[in-house]
Enzyme design. Sequence first.
Site, mmCIF file in Angstrom:
data_model
loop_
_atom_site.group_PDB
_atom_site.id
_atom_site.type_symbol
_atom_site.label_atom_id
_atom_site.label_comp_id
_atom_site.label_asym_id
_atom_site.label_seq_id
_atom_site.Cartn_x
_atom_site.Cartn_y
_atom_site.Cartn_z
ATOM 1 N N LYS A 3 4.199 9.904 8.310
ATOM 2 C CA LYS A 3 4.004 9.409 9.680
ATOM 3 C C LYS A 3 4.974 10.050 10.682
ATOM 4 O O LYS A 3 4.806 11.191 11.095
ATOM 5 C CB LYS A 3 4.077 7.884 9.680
ATOM 6 C CG LYS A 3 2.938 7.245 8.838
ATOM 7 C CD LYS A 3 2.924 5.742 8.931
ATOM 8 C CE LYS A 3 1.978 5.125 7.916
ATOM 9 N NZ LYS A 3 0.583 5.095 8.348
ATOM 10 N N ASP A 53 9.329 3.063 -0.465
ATOM 11 C CA ASP A 53 8.257 3.719 0.288
ATOM 12 C C ASP A 53 8.519 3.445 1.769
ATOM 13 O O ASP A 53 8.177 2.382 2.285
ATOM 14 C CB ASP A 53 6.887 3.191 -0.150
ATOM 15 C CG ASP A 53 5.773 3.860 0.631
ATOM 16 O OD1 ASP A 53 4.602 3.730 0.224
ATOM 17 O OD2 ASP A 53 6.052 4.502 1.672
ATOM 18 N N TYR A 66 0.862 -1.189 0.000
ATOM 19 C CA TYR A 66 0.000 0.000 0.000
ATOM 20 C C TYR A 66 0.895 1.235 0.000
ATOM 21 O O TYR A 66 1.822 1.329 0.800
ATOM 22 C CB TYR A 66 -0.900 0.005 1.232
ATOM 23 C CG TYR A 66 -1.852 1.183 1.315
ATOM 24 C CD1 TYR A 66 -1.650 2.197 2.250
ATOM 25 C CD2 TYR A 66 -2.943 1.294 0.460
ATOM 26 C CE1 TYR A 66 -2.518 3.270 2.338
ATOM 27 C CE2 TYR A 66 -3.821 2.377 0.546
ATOM 28 C CZ TYR A 66 -3.605 3.361 1.486
ATOM 29 O OH TYR A 66 -4.448 4.431 1.559
HETATM 30 P P1 KE4 Z 1 -1.104 8.473 4.145
HETATM 31 O O1 KE4 Z 1 -1.582 9.123 2.881
HETATM 32 O O2 KE4 Z 1 -2.185 7.637 4.802
HETATM 33 O O3 KE4 Z 1 -0.444 9.450 5.117
HETATM 34 O O4 KE4 Z 1 0.087 7.470 3.761
HETATM 35 C C1 KE4 Z 1 -0.156 6.482 2.797
HETATM 36 C C2 KE4 Z 1 0.853 5.372 2.976
HETATM 37 C C3 KE4 Z 1 1.905 5.275 2.083
HETATM 38 N N1 KE4 Z 1 2.840 4.304 2.203
HETATM 39 C C4 KE4 Z 1 2.785 3.410 3.215
HETATM 40 C C5 KE4 Z 1 3.844 2.360 3.317
HETATM 41 C C6 KE4 Z 1 1.731 3.464 4.158
HETATM 42 O O5 KE4 Z 1 1.668 2.551 5.161
HETATM 43 C C7 KE4 Z 1 0.752 4.464 4.041
HETATM 44 C C8 KE4 Z 1 -0.426 4.569 4.999
HETATM 45 N N2 KE4 Z 1 -0.523 3.540 5.971
HETATM 46 C C9 KE4 Z 1 -1.876 3.228 6.429
HETATM 47 C C10 KE4 Z 1 -1.818 2.100 7.458
HETATM 48 N N3 KE4 Z 1 -1.047 1.003 7.043
HETATM 49 C C11 KE4 Z 1 -2.573 4.415 6.963
HETATM 50 C C12 KE4 Z 1 -3.805 4.127 7.782
HETATM 51 C C13 KE4 Z 1 -5.042 4.573 7.086
HETATM 52 O O6 KE4 Z 1 -5.173 4.345 5.868
HETATM 53 O O7 KE4 Z 1 -5.895 5.151 7.787
#
Ligand code: KE4
Length: 427
Positions: A267, A239, A144
Amino acid sequence: MRLDKSERLFSRARRIIPGGVNSPVRSFGAVGGTPPFIVRGGGSRIWDADGNEYVDFVGSWGPLILGHAHPAVVEAAQKAAADGASFGAPTERELEIAEMIARAMPAMEMLRLVNSGTEAAMSAVRAARAYTGRSKIVKFNGAYHGHADGFLVKAGSGAAAHGVPTSAGVPLGYAAETLIAEYNDPPSVEAAFDANVNQVAAVIVEPIAGNMGVVPPADGFLEGLRTLCDDNGALLIFDEVITGFRVARGGAQERCGVTPDLTCLGKIIGGGLPVGAYGGRADIMRMMSPLGPAYQAGTLSGNPIAVAAGIACLRELEKPGVYETLEALGAQAEVGLRAAAGASDVPLAVNRVGSMLTAFFTSAPVASWDGAAGSDAERYAAFFHGLLERGVYAAPSQFEAAFVSLAHTPNDLAFAGEQARLAMEAL
Ligand code: KE4
């Protein structure tokens, strides 16, 4: 455990917010039940609207490596807010955090701040496409990278948990530019390159997978990606939105010794406020406007309050011994889970890197998406609720990482381990 107030709030929220949440995985759709509405966090604990207290192992999905409401972060954000929330103009703090990040990850010769991990990943891919003049990307099944259109093809995290690995609303033309390979399976990456000669702009990978649950790279996997990208004129994008400053100050690239061309962060670098970043080789980043022809922008990118919180967080992570402490706490969490499963003879695979870990309800090792997907997600859901009822807040999905923070104590972990034993017993 009473959730009356959360149930009322959830019912109200569902009338105006899709699923009652602003991010799907918070809806408990993967585990069922009512998500507690959280009112406060402090250290390793969070409290919900009904007054229930939990030891928190989600930590807002990774940002809160210091724990909730760390005094240095709170003070920095309060001070910054008093000077004005946003200017839409350059500020010194943005320069300071960029230099801190580059010191920790020297491969980020040049970088830009954005507002989320999604923005970081989509911008890195745009830079790679602009630099190479190619359009296809390779991502991994179960990975993801945020919700930008091209990534929502066989995506992990909430997309996998809610059964929409390939999202509606993504035009087939976009999806066609995304090639899928299998994590820890180099031949599948080679096959993608061989079937798309000179068309792949980049491979984007979570160097330590977190969004299928935690799945570490097999020996040589990342090195193999580096070689394949070099042999095929493609760029390698790490990533590190989860792993950056999580598994080491220099992220997974420090641990594994493989240098990506571009890195995505999020994060932790915001300390709980919205900050993302992407960067890497200067010759690639010079493609970005106003220097080059690839456009990317953001009203609140580098926001003063968010960046002040991020700087305070990163400063704490520069202190000696923090990663040794996180490793010890992570190891204690793993031991507790394994002991709990052993006591009840429950088949469990635990994958951990530092302070990020996942318990998979399966007897087989989990080294890929297929392994993760083969876990018993229903049993995970029952375990999750068994923990929640006992005051332990785990990730509400089998396909997520749990996180230990510097605010967790050995006693917290001993408590969580005992609750895990009781929850396993009750399965
Ligand atoms: P955000 O757009 O949610 O800040 O980041 C996206 C993203 C990109 N790359 C990685 C490896 C990530 O884990 C994420 C977002 N992680 C999720 C939980 N695994 C966010 C939680 C959510 O979607 O509410």
